[in-house]
Design a protein around this motif. Structure first.
Motif, PDB file in Angstrom:
ATOM      1  N   PHE A  15       0.728  -1.289   0.026  1.00 15.72           N
ATOM      2  CA  PHE A  15      -0.223   0.018   0.113  1.00 15.72           C
ATOM      3  C   PHE A  15       0.807   1.556  -0.165  1.00 15.72           C
ATOM      4  O   PHE A  15       0.441   2.030  -0.416  1.00 15.72           O
ATOM      5  CB  PHE A  15      -0.810   0.184   1.834  1.00 15.72           C
ATOM      6  N   HIS A  50      -4.798   0.111  -3.094  1.00 18.09           N
ATOM      7  CA  HIS A  50      -6.004   0.659  -2.685  1.00 18.09           C
ATOM      8  C   HIS A  50      -6.473  -0.154  -1.826  1.00 18.09           C
ATOM      9  O   HIS A  50      -6.631  -1.371  -1.906  1.00 18.09           O
ATOM     10  CB  HIS A  50      -6.364   1.855  -3.148  1.00 18.09           C
ATOM     11  N   HIS A  72     -10.083   0.229  -0.930  1.00 17.43           N
ATOM     12  CA  HIS A  72     -11.060   0.362  -1.373  1.00 17.43           C
ATOM     13  C   HIS A  72     -11.984   0.203  -0.093  1.00 17.43           C
ATOM     14  O   HIS A  72     -13.025  -0.489  -0.548  1.00 17.43           O
ATOM     15  CB  HIS A  72     -11.841  -1.510  -2.601  1.00 17.43           C
ATOM     16  N   VAL A 126     -10.053  16.266   7.413  1.00 20.08           N
ATOM     17  CA  VAL A 126     -11.442  16.353   6.402  1.00 20.08           C
ATOM     18  C   VAL A 126     -12.655  16.746   7.286  1.00 20.08           C
ATOM     19  O   VAL A 126     -13.678  17.963   6.977  1.00 20.08           O
ATOM     20  CB  VAL A 126     -12.031  16.212   5.456  1.00 20.08           C
ATOM     21  N   VAL A 164     -16.982  14.877   3.410  1.00 26.20           N
ATOM     22  CA  VAL A 164     -15.978  14.064   2.884  1.00 26.20           C
ATOM     23  C   VAL A 164     -15.329  14.835   1.918  1.00 26.20           C
ATOM     24  O   VAL A 164     -14.446  15.283   1.557  1.00 26.20           O
ATOM     25  CB  VAL A 164     -15.600  12.566   2.414  1.00 26.20           C
TER      26      VAL A 164
END
Ligand SMILES: Cc1cc2nc3c(=O)[nH]c(=O)nc-3n(C[C@H](O)[C@H](O)[C@H](O)COP(=O)(O)OP(=O)(O)OC[C@H]3O[C@@H](n4cnc5c(N)ncnc54)[C@H](O)[C@@H]3O)c2cc1C
Ligand code: SF4
Length: 511
Positions: free
Chosen positions: A249, A265, A267, A314, A402
């Motif tokens: 990763f 990634h 997912h 975020v 997000v």
């Protein structure tokens, strides 16, 4: 005293606060598929299918446990098409003493919900969303102590608070952040494990028919559909990531390869954002893999930082700054989003690949969103409202809390540097280094000017030149401005003219 408990599409967790204290005999759980939500931006067909199918599976699971679930399907002839209409209809039928729900994920929905007690004449209790690791109040407290917000410092506090990758009060391995060991270009012959796929069952098949009947004009391909739609399936995706992908990763976090949309990634964003998975269980699974020697620290730390760092950060920024954040436009960007964002028909191969994959999968990984799709929107000065609408519509993991900070803050710098210390702007060399897109492009990444030159090159310098009064004092851009100032006047003029021509061609759809 019976209670009406409302569960939204992104609240599919059995631990969700709106279910706490539920009286199985008397309380009503309301879940509804409403047209207003599916169309307020024209969400990707696959996203709508994913949400409706996951909702139906969740409702079925609750019913199986003895909850009284009222599930309103989109094509129910009595469906009013809005949350308010459905809550009103349900309240008229069951006469609840109160309505209970978990804090919605979008400001727009929160504003709506706040009107209900006066509009419907029933008390409404909005409970905190405990599935996140940092409350909006705790984030506001953290932010209030600082002149400048930076994710890295927030992340360190989260590591300490949750005791993740910590040893005797210090970060495991001696460093907080191992990014320097990450982000390798993709090497040839990279073996990428197949991603987890789940063939549509009866519920999903029915939902897909509904979506193709009602939303076929929306962006994206509905088939093939292979998302997980239950918690059990989502746990399989997590397990597969930990066992097969986590190890690489970090190394290939920024790498992009044609025909490889999923890379290394996780997912997991789809499942985290709707509540089929919880952040701490993903983080713990990665930490355990490190402790057991199954994955290296650079990968594990990088993954954990995305979840307890960026994801929580975020969200904090969103709730602290709404509704103002949605209208920020530091560069006063006003260009229309080029049509090719909707069909991918552009000669720039990097954009074409990322848009086609987005259309196929309702997914693109972070670097595709940031350094290709986002970078182009930043350099060409596209109106933040239109960019936000696109990103909110096309990704199955997109919810405003997000999506908005990532788009307005991270890619467009529309908040003037509140979220990020500098714009993530880059020329073609970055894309060339981290991907194999350039070899199949009509443009040549090695050319800096002329009709075959990669547009990212001159657009990058033109962006810096156009915005020098807003950016040239940024210490992280000092070197780039020195390089620009050293260019001779002919070169600067060529950049200006080629960029102007290119931008004009965008308006006339001839990129
Ligand atoms: C322009 C732009 C728009 C984005 N819009 C969304 C969005 O609508 N929804 C969304 O979930 N993510 C969004 N992201 C963040 C990130 O791109 C996705 O979370 C990620 O690509 C999801 O794929 P993954 O699960 O394979 O992530 P991985 O790369 O495997 O990362 C692991 C997890 O970390 C979290 N994460 C990583 N980066 C971020 C980030 N910047 N912000 C928040 N969480 C992060 C996600 O939950 C993700 O599942 C956006 C990023 C950019 C640059
Ligand atoms: S040459 Fe430029 S436009 Fe073409 S793929 Fe490479 S970076 Fe993208």
């Amino acid at each position: 005293m019976n209670t009406l408990r409302l569960i939204f599409a992104d609240q599919l967790s059995e631990s969700v606060s709106s279910l706490e204290g539920c009286n199985h005999a008397d309380d009503i759980i309301l879940m509804c598929e409403v047209r207003e939500e599916a169309t307020h931006v024209k969400h990707h067909q696959k996203k709508i299918a994913f949400l409706f199918s996951a909702m139906r599976h969740f409702a079925q699971s609750l019913s199986g446990q003895g909850y009284r679930v009222i599930y309103v399907r989109l094509d129910d002839p009595d469906n009013t098409g809005s949350f308010r209409g459905e809550v009103k209809r349900c309240a008229a039928k069951y006469n609840p003493a109160q309505i209970v729900l978990t804090h919605p994920g979008e400001y727009r929905v929160l504003q709506e919900v706040r009107t209900w007690s006066s509009v419907l004449g029933i008390p409404v209790e909005i409970r905190p969303d405990q599935r996140f690791l940092c409350t909006p109040e705790a984030f506001a407290h953290w932010a209030g102590r600082r002149k400048q917000l930076r994710m890295e410092y927030f992340y360190r506090e989260m590591r300490q608070q949750y005791d993740i990758l910590m040893a005797d009060g210090a970060p495991v391995g001696g460093k907080w952040n191992y990014d320097a060991d990450n982000r390798k270009p993709p090497k040839t012959g990279l073996q990428i494990p197949a991603n987890s796929t789940f063939p549509p069952d009866e519920i999903t098949t029915e939902v897909m028919q509904l979506v193709s009947q009602h939303f076929s004009s929306h962006f994206g391909r509905l088939e093939p559909f292979c998302f997980a739609v239950t918690r059990k399936q989502a746990l399989t995706v997590l397990e597969q990531f930990i066992q097969q992908r986590l190890v690489c990763f970090g190394d290939y976090q920024d790498a992009m390869l044609e025909g490889e949309p999923w890379m290394f990634h996780s997912h997991l964003s789809f499942y985290l954002n709707v509540g089929l998975l919880l952040p701490l269980e993903c983080v713990k699974a990665a930490e355990d893999a490190y402790t057991q020697g199954k994955a290296p620290l650079n990968a594990v730390e990088g993954f954990i930082r995305q979840i307890i760092g960026w994801r929580e950060y975020v969200r904090g920024i969103y709730w602290l700054n709404m509704p103002e954040y949605a209208s920020l436009n530091y560069f006063e960007a006003s260009r229309d989003l080029p049509d090719f964002y909707w069909h991918g028909d552009t000669k720039m191969n990097c954009l074409r690949q990322c848009i086609q994959e987005t259309s196929n999968n309702a997914y693109a990984h972070h670097i595709q969103r940031l350094m290709v799709l986002g970078n182009f929107a930043l350099l060409t000065g596209i109106d933040p409202k239109q960019v936000n609408e696109w990103f909110l519509a096309v990704y199955a993991d997109a919810f405003e809390w997000v999506e908005l900070p990532n788009v307005s803050g991270m890619i467009l710098f529309a908040d003037g540097g509140y979220l990020a210390s500098k714009p993530y702007a880059a020329g073609g060399s970055y894309i060339h280094k981290m991907s194999d897109y350039c070899k199949n492009c009509r443009y040549q990444v090695t050319r800096k000017s002329g009709p075959d030159a990669c547009p990212f090159h001159y657009l990058y310098w033109d962006f810096l030149a156009r915005n020098r009064d807003k950016l040239s004092t940024n210490p992280r851009l000092g070197m780039m401005y020195s390089t620009y100032h050293r260019m001779n006047d002919d070169k600067k003029a060529a950049i200006r003219e080629e960029s102007a021509l290119f931008l004009l061609s965008l308006e006339h759809h001839r990129d």
